[in-house]
Each structure stands twice: as C-alpha cells, then as structure tokens.
Motif scaffolding. Structure first.
Motif, PDB file in Angstrom:
ATOM      1  N   UNK A 335       0.839  -1.207   0.000  1.00 51.83           N
ATOM      2  CA  UNK A 335       0.000   0.000   0.000  1.00 51.83           C
ATOM      3  C   UNK A 335       0.871   1.253   0.000  1.00 51.83           C
ATOM      4  N   UNK A 336       1.934   1.245   0.827  1.00 53.01           N
ATOM      5  CA  UNK A 336       2.843   2.395   0.883  1.00 53.01           C
ATOM      6  C   UNK A 336       3.498   2.618  -0.479  1.00 53.01           C
ATOM      7  N   UNK A 337       3.929   1.515  -1.123  1.00 58.66           N
ATOM      8  CA  UNK A 337       4.522   1.620  -2.456  1.00 58.66           C
ATOM      9  C   UNK A 337       3.551   2.206  -3.459  1.00 58.66           C
ATOM     10  N   UNK A 338       2.291   1.785  -3.380  1.00 59.12           N
ATOM     11  CA  UNK A 338       1.247   2.306  -4.268  1.00 59.12           C
ATOM     12  C   UNK A 338       1.088   3.812  -4.098  1.00 59.12           C
ATOM     13  N   UNK A 339       1.006   4.268  -2.854  1.00 58.34           N
ATOM     14  CA  UNK A 339       0.791   5.697  -2.577  1.00 58.34           C
ATOM     15  C   UNK A 339       1.962   6.534  -3.087  1.00 58.34           C
ATOM     16  N   UNK A 340       3.184   6.057  -2.815  1.00 61.70           N
ATOM     17  CA  UNK A 340       4.371   6.811  -3.229  1.00 61.70           C
ATOM     18  C   UNK A 340       4.466   6.888  -4.751  1.00 61.70           C
ATOM     19  N   UNK A 341       4.242   5.743  -5.431  1.00 53.34           N
ATOM     20  CA  UNK A 341       4.340   5.743  -6.890  1.00 53.34           C
ATOM     21  C   UNK A 341       3.250   6.589  -7.532  1.00 53.34           C
ATOM     22  N   UNK A 342       2.035   6.532  -6.975  1.00 56.70           N
ATOM     23  CA  UNK A 342       0.952   7.370  -7.492  1.00 56.70           C
ATOM     24  C   UNK A 342       1.331   8.849  -7.396  1.00 56.70           C
ATOM     25  N   UNK A 343       2.060   9.197  -6.335  1.00 51.04           N
ATOM     26  CA  UNK A 343       2.477  10.584  -6.154  1.00 51.04           C
ATOM     27  C   UNK A 343       3.601  10.983  -7.082  1.00 51.04           C
ATOM     28  N   UNK A 344       4.659  10.159  -7.108  1.00 49.29           N
ATOM     29  CA  UNK A 344       5.832  10.492  -7.919  1.00 49.29           C
ATOM     30  C   UNK A 344       5.531  10.333  -9.410  1.00 49.29           C
ATOM     31  N   UNK A 345       4.744   9.308  -9.763  1.00 52.35           N
ATOM     32  CA  UNK A 345       4.387   9.095 -11.161  1.00 52.35           C
ATOM     33  C   UNK A 345       5.329   8.172 -11.898  1.00 52.35           C
ATOM     34  N   UNK A 346       6.368   7.657 -11.240  1.00 53.02           N
ATOM     35  CA  UNK A 346       7.282   6.708 -11.880  1.00 53.02           C
ATOM     36  C   UNK A 346       7.668   5.619 -10.902  1.00 53.02           C
ATOM     37  N   UNK A 347       7.482   4.383 -11.310  1.00 49.89           N
ATOM     38  CA  UNK A 347       7.836   3.256 -10.457  1.00 49.89           C
ATOM     39  C   UNK A 347       9.348   3.192 -10.223  1.00 49.89           C
ATOM     40  N   UNK A 348      10.118   3.615 -11.230  1.00 49.62           N
ATOM     41  CA  UNK A 348      11.572   3.559 -11.117  1.00 49.62           C
ATOM     42  C   UNK A 348      12.067   4.494 -10.012  1.00 49.62           C
ATOM     43  N   UNK A 349      11.452   5.667  -9.880  1.00 47.82           N
ATOM     44  CA  UNK A 349      11.850   6.617  -8.846  1.00 47.82           C
ATOM     45  C   UNK A 349      11.435   6.200  -7.454  1.00 47.82           C
ATOM     46  N   UNK A 350      10.488   5.258  -7.360  1.00 50.82           N
ATOM     47  CA  UNK A 350       9.999   4.803  -6.057  1.00 50.82           C
ATOM     48  C   UNK A 350      10.973   3.841  -5.382  1.00 50.82           C
ATOM     49  N   UNK A 351      11.690   3.053  -6.184  1.00 50.14           N
ATOM     50  CA  UNK A 351      12.526   1.971  -5.647  1.00 50.14           C
ATOM     51  C   UNK A 351      13.531   2.438  -4.587  1.00 50.14           C
ATOM     52  N   UNK A 352      14.336   3.504  -4.829  1.00 46.32           N
ATOM     53  CA  UNK A 352      15.312   3.903  -3.801  1.00 46.32           C
ATOM     54  C   UNK A 352      14.671   4.284  -2.467  1.00 46.32           C
ATOM     55  N   UNK A 353      13.470   4.851  -2.530  1.00 48.28           N
ATOM     56  CA  UNK A 353      12.791   5.301  -1.303  1.00 48.28           C
ATOM     57  C   UNK A 353      12.271   4.120  -0.515  1.00 48.28           C
ATOM     58  N   UNK A 354      11.537   3.220  -1.191  1.00 45.09           N
ATOM     59  CA  UNK A 354      10.953   2.104  -0.450  1.00 45.09           C
ATOM     60  C   UNK A 354      12.009   1.081  -0.046  1.00 45.09           C
ATOM     61  N   UNK A 355      13.118   1.004  -0.785  1.00 41.40           N
ATOM     62  CA  UNK A 355      14.193   0.095  -0.368  1.00 41.40           C
ATOM     63  C   UNK A 355      14.761   0.544   0.973  1.00 41.40           C
ATOM     64  N   UNK A 356      14.947   1.846   1.129  1.00 37.72           N
ATOM     65  CA  UNK A 356      15.436   2.397   2.398  1.00 37.72           C
ATOM     66  C   UNK A 356      14.455   2.114   3.527  1.00 37.72           C
ATOM     67  N   UNK A 357      13.151   2.204   3.233  1.00 35.14           N
ATOM     68  CA  UNK A 357      12.130   1.997   4.253  1.00 35.14           C
ATOM     69  C   UNK A 357      11.924   0.524   4.587  1.00 35.14           C
ATOM     70  N   UNK A 358      11.829  -0.319   3.544  1.00 32.71           N
ATOM     71  CA  UNK A 358      11.359  -1.682   3.741  1.00 32.71           C
ATOM     72  C   UNK A 358      12.447  -2.704   4.070  1.00 32.71           C
TER      73      UNK A 358
END
Length: 435
Positions: A335-358
């Motif tokens: 769910x967190x990944x979904x929210x972040x990607x919906x905001x940023x608009x690119x799945x590729x840009x989401x990876x560094x953020x959620x990797x740090x978190x998860x």
C-alpha cells in the motif's frame, strides 16, 4: 523528547513528499523539500542535508544514463517509419476476431519495452487506424486500455531487457545497498511471479467486466497510410542499431554501454544524420531526462532517510505489530509503495525510497531474499498503472481518444487502477506468503 512513530522524521518526511506529489506539486521539488524536512527533524543542517542528498544521487547514475540513452534511441526511432512498418508486418496477427485482436495488442505492446524500446510512443501510431475496427466489433475501449497497459507494464517487471534491465538493476543496487545481498538472476527468477497478478487483471478486464458490446460515435480521423510505407536505408540503419543494442544487453547486461553502441551504429550507418545528432539527442533528453533526474534525486532522498538515525526507531516501532500477521505486513508495505508511486508518477523513482524503508523492516521480520525482492518489485510497480500523471495512462488515452470518444480518467485510469493495482495488491500479497 523521545521519538515515537508519529514523530519519526522518516514517517513525517515521506508523508510530506507524498502529499506534495498528490497535490501535483513539482515532483523534483517535492523530493527536495521532503529531504530538507527529514534532515531538519534529524538535526542536520541544511548544508549537510544537501551534501548527503547529492552524494546519494550517485547511486542512480547508471540508471539515469540508461534512461537518457534509451530516450535518444526512442527519439531516433520516432524520426523514421520503422515502428509503423514493423506494426504493418505483424498486422496479420491482428484478426477481426474481438478477443484475438485485444490480446494481440497486449502482445505487441510488450515489445515496446525491450525489442523496440520506444515505450508508449507507439500507441498514437498503432491505435487510431484501428478505432473504426473497434467500433465495428463494438469493443469496449476500456478492455483495450487494460490490454495496452498490461504490455507497457508487465515486461519491465519480469524481463531483464530494455526498461526491464533498468528496473531489475535498480532493484539489485538498492537491495544490496540496504543489506540484502542478491544478484540480477535472483530478481529475474522472483519477479516472474508478478506475471500471475497481471494476468489475473488482464483476464478479469477483457473476459469478465468489459466483454459486453459498447457503441461509440463514428468520427472521421486522419490515419497513416500503412500501404505506402516502405523500409528505406534510414529504417534499416536504425533497425541495425536496435539489434546491436539488444544483443549487447544479452551479452553484457550493461544497458548504458549497449545503448551507446546501438546509437553510434545508427549514426555511422546513416539512420541518424550526423548534422541532426544534437537534435535527436535533445529530443531524447526531453523524452526521458525528467524521469532520469527524478530517479537521481530519489536516490539522494533515500540516502538522507538512511542517515537520519531514525531507521532503527522506525523498525522497532512497526515490527512488533507486523509480526502478528505476515499477510498484513506485506499488504501494508505494498500500500505504501502504491501511494508513493501514485504521487511520484514513476515506479523507477519509487525503488530507492521504499528500499530504504522496507529492507530493514523485512530483515528484522526474518523475510528471505526472494520475498524481499518480490515485495520491493511489486511495491515499486504499483501505481504505474492507474496514475493520471503516468506516461503509461497518458499515452494510452492519446491513442484511444483520437476520435474524442475515450475519457482519460473514467476509461483509462480507473479501469487500469482497479484491475492491475488491485491484482498486484491482493494476489501479490497472497503469492508473497509462499515465497
């Protein structure tokens, strides 16, 4: 003051970033503001925060360069009739039978991520000439939108070629950086399970929910004359560059090198005129440059979060209640990944953020590498389908709305969000339980 979950700099920073993005504030500025918030709450000076962010950006340099070079190749392809001619050659696959037609479109769109890495730019070429046929067969265009989105999303998750090689290398680099030792083959072998989720969504959309006939208003639109298309020297030269790019990817698994050699061959053979190299490269940067910079800043933002000294507190806060239910733990992270990607608009840009978190949370919960790969890969891809600002949904709507009979939100975003994000969330969480 003792740090709690609600006062944790990481949580506050991610919420700030997500809210800014969802309110359509500039994505790059949102990431930078969120990084400053995380730094301030962690007692960093603004100068130190920016130093950490800039240092962290180098973690995505390879990915950003890959995107720029693929953008140049896509721009070179767009200057020729190569894509249209290739579509003409495979048009015999597209039958007047409704379901075969829709599934053929899903298959053809898969090639835009790897064999001919032009991404969504092929849609305005392929779809408008077929709209009259869609109307004749009374095809619900929401089914076509879901078929095209399937082909634009699934390959990069599972195939280490083209955009898929970028995505999977990005996963490897960020997993290793955050303490999960994996190789590219581990990611490839695990992400194939995501196909199940996507196929479930495709089946439900095409064969269950959007199978009923739908009438559309007949409108005359200008179409490309496919009968007069021919392969000239320019098209053959660009095709040779694409073949070299693909072969080099398979041999070296290095996309920047492969893209560079492929583009240079296009120039040498005359596919890209020497005097127009600057213009083509500029177009490539316009096409992919912004996303490349988003990925760079996202990596820097992830590094700020990593050095904020709040990660241990976050892990200790969320792990105890996540231990009660493995399914809910996985579902919550997706769910967190979904929210972040919906905001940023690119799945590729989401990876560094959620990797740090998860990654720290998953390691603390005792998850194995395959499960962590799957959670990060799916969480990163979630939101790419269905986001109103996503290149995927925008490109699909441009093609299907050539006659002004297709609504971007109601006919593209909502259907693709429900059937792909829904499937990745629920089916993906169930699959993850057995990894």
């Amino acid at each position: 003051m003792q740090m709690t979950l609600l006062t944790n700099p990481i949580i506050i920073s991610v919420v700030v970033m997500t809210l800014l993005c969802l309110f359509r504030f500039n994505v790059l500025l949102s990431l930078l503001v969120a990084a400053l918030v995380a730094g301030f709450l962690s007692d960093f000076t603004m100068l130190h925060t920016m130093d950490v962010l800039i240092e962290g950006m180098k973690g995505n340099l390879k990915t950003a360069l890959s995107y720029i070079l693929l953008g140049a190749i896509a721009a070179a392809i767009s200057k020729t009739h190569l894509t249209a001619y290739l579509i003409k050659l495979v048009s015999h696959l597209i039958s007047h039978k409704k379901y075969l037609l829709i599934l053929s479109l899903a298959l053809l769109s898969c090639f835009s991520q790897n064999l001919v890495p032009i991404h969504v730019a092929f849609v305005p070429i392929l779809i408008p000439p077929l709209l009259a046929l869609f109307n004749k067969l009374k095809i619900d265009r929401r089914a076509v939108a879901c078929a095209l989105t399937f082909g634009l999303t699934t390959p990069y998750m599972i195939l280490p070629l083209g955009y898929g090689l970028i995505f999977q290398n990005l996963l490897v680099e960020n997993l290793v950086k955050n303490g999960v030792l994996v190789e590219l083959k581990d990611v490839t072998n695990t992400m194939y399970f995501a196909v199940i989720c996507m196929l479930v969504g495709l089946f439900l959309a095409v064969f269950v929910f959007y199978r009923k006939p739908r009438e559309y208003k007949e409108t005359q639109i200008a179409n490309m004359d496919f009968d007069k298309l021919a392969m000239t020297h320019k098209e053959w030269a660009v095709l040779a560059g694409l073949v070299l790019t693909l072969v080099c990817q398979i041999i070296t698994l290095n996309l920047p090198l492969s893209g560079l050699l492929g583009f240079l061959l296009m120039v040498i053979l005359g596919g890209v005129e020497y005097k127009k190299v600057n213009f083509v490269f500029d177009d490539g940067i316009k096409m992919m440059g912004f996303i490349a910079f988003v990925m760079l800043v996202a990596a820097g933002y992830g590094e700020v979060l990593n050095q904020s000294k709040a990660m241990d507190v976050l892990v200790n806060s969320v792990v105890p209640w996540m231990e009660y239910s493995k399914f809910l733990a996985i579902f919550f992270m997706l769910i967190i990944g979904l929210i972040i990607t919906m905001g940023i608009g690119t799945s590729f840009g989401t990876i560094p953020i959620i990797a740090t978190l998860f990654c720290p949370i998953c390691l603390q919960l005792g998850f194995n590498p395959a499960l962590i790969i799957f959670i990060l890969g799916v969480a990163g891809a979630l939101g790419d389908a269905g986001s109103p600002a996503s290149e995927t949904t925008l490109g699909v709507s441009v093609g299907l709305n050539a006659d002004n009979n297709h609504d971007h939100i109601k006919d593209t975003c909502i259907p693709t969000f429900i059937f792909y994000n829904g499937s990745l969330l629920f089916v993906g969480s169930l699959i993850a339980l057995f990894l």
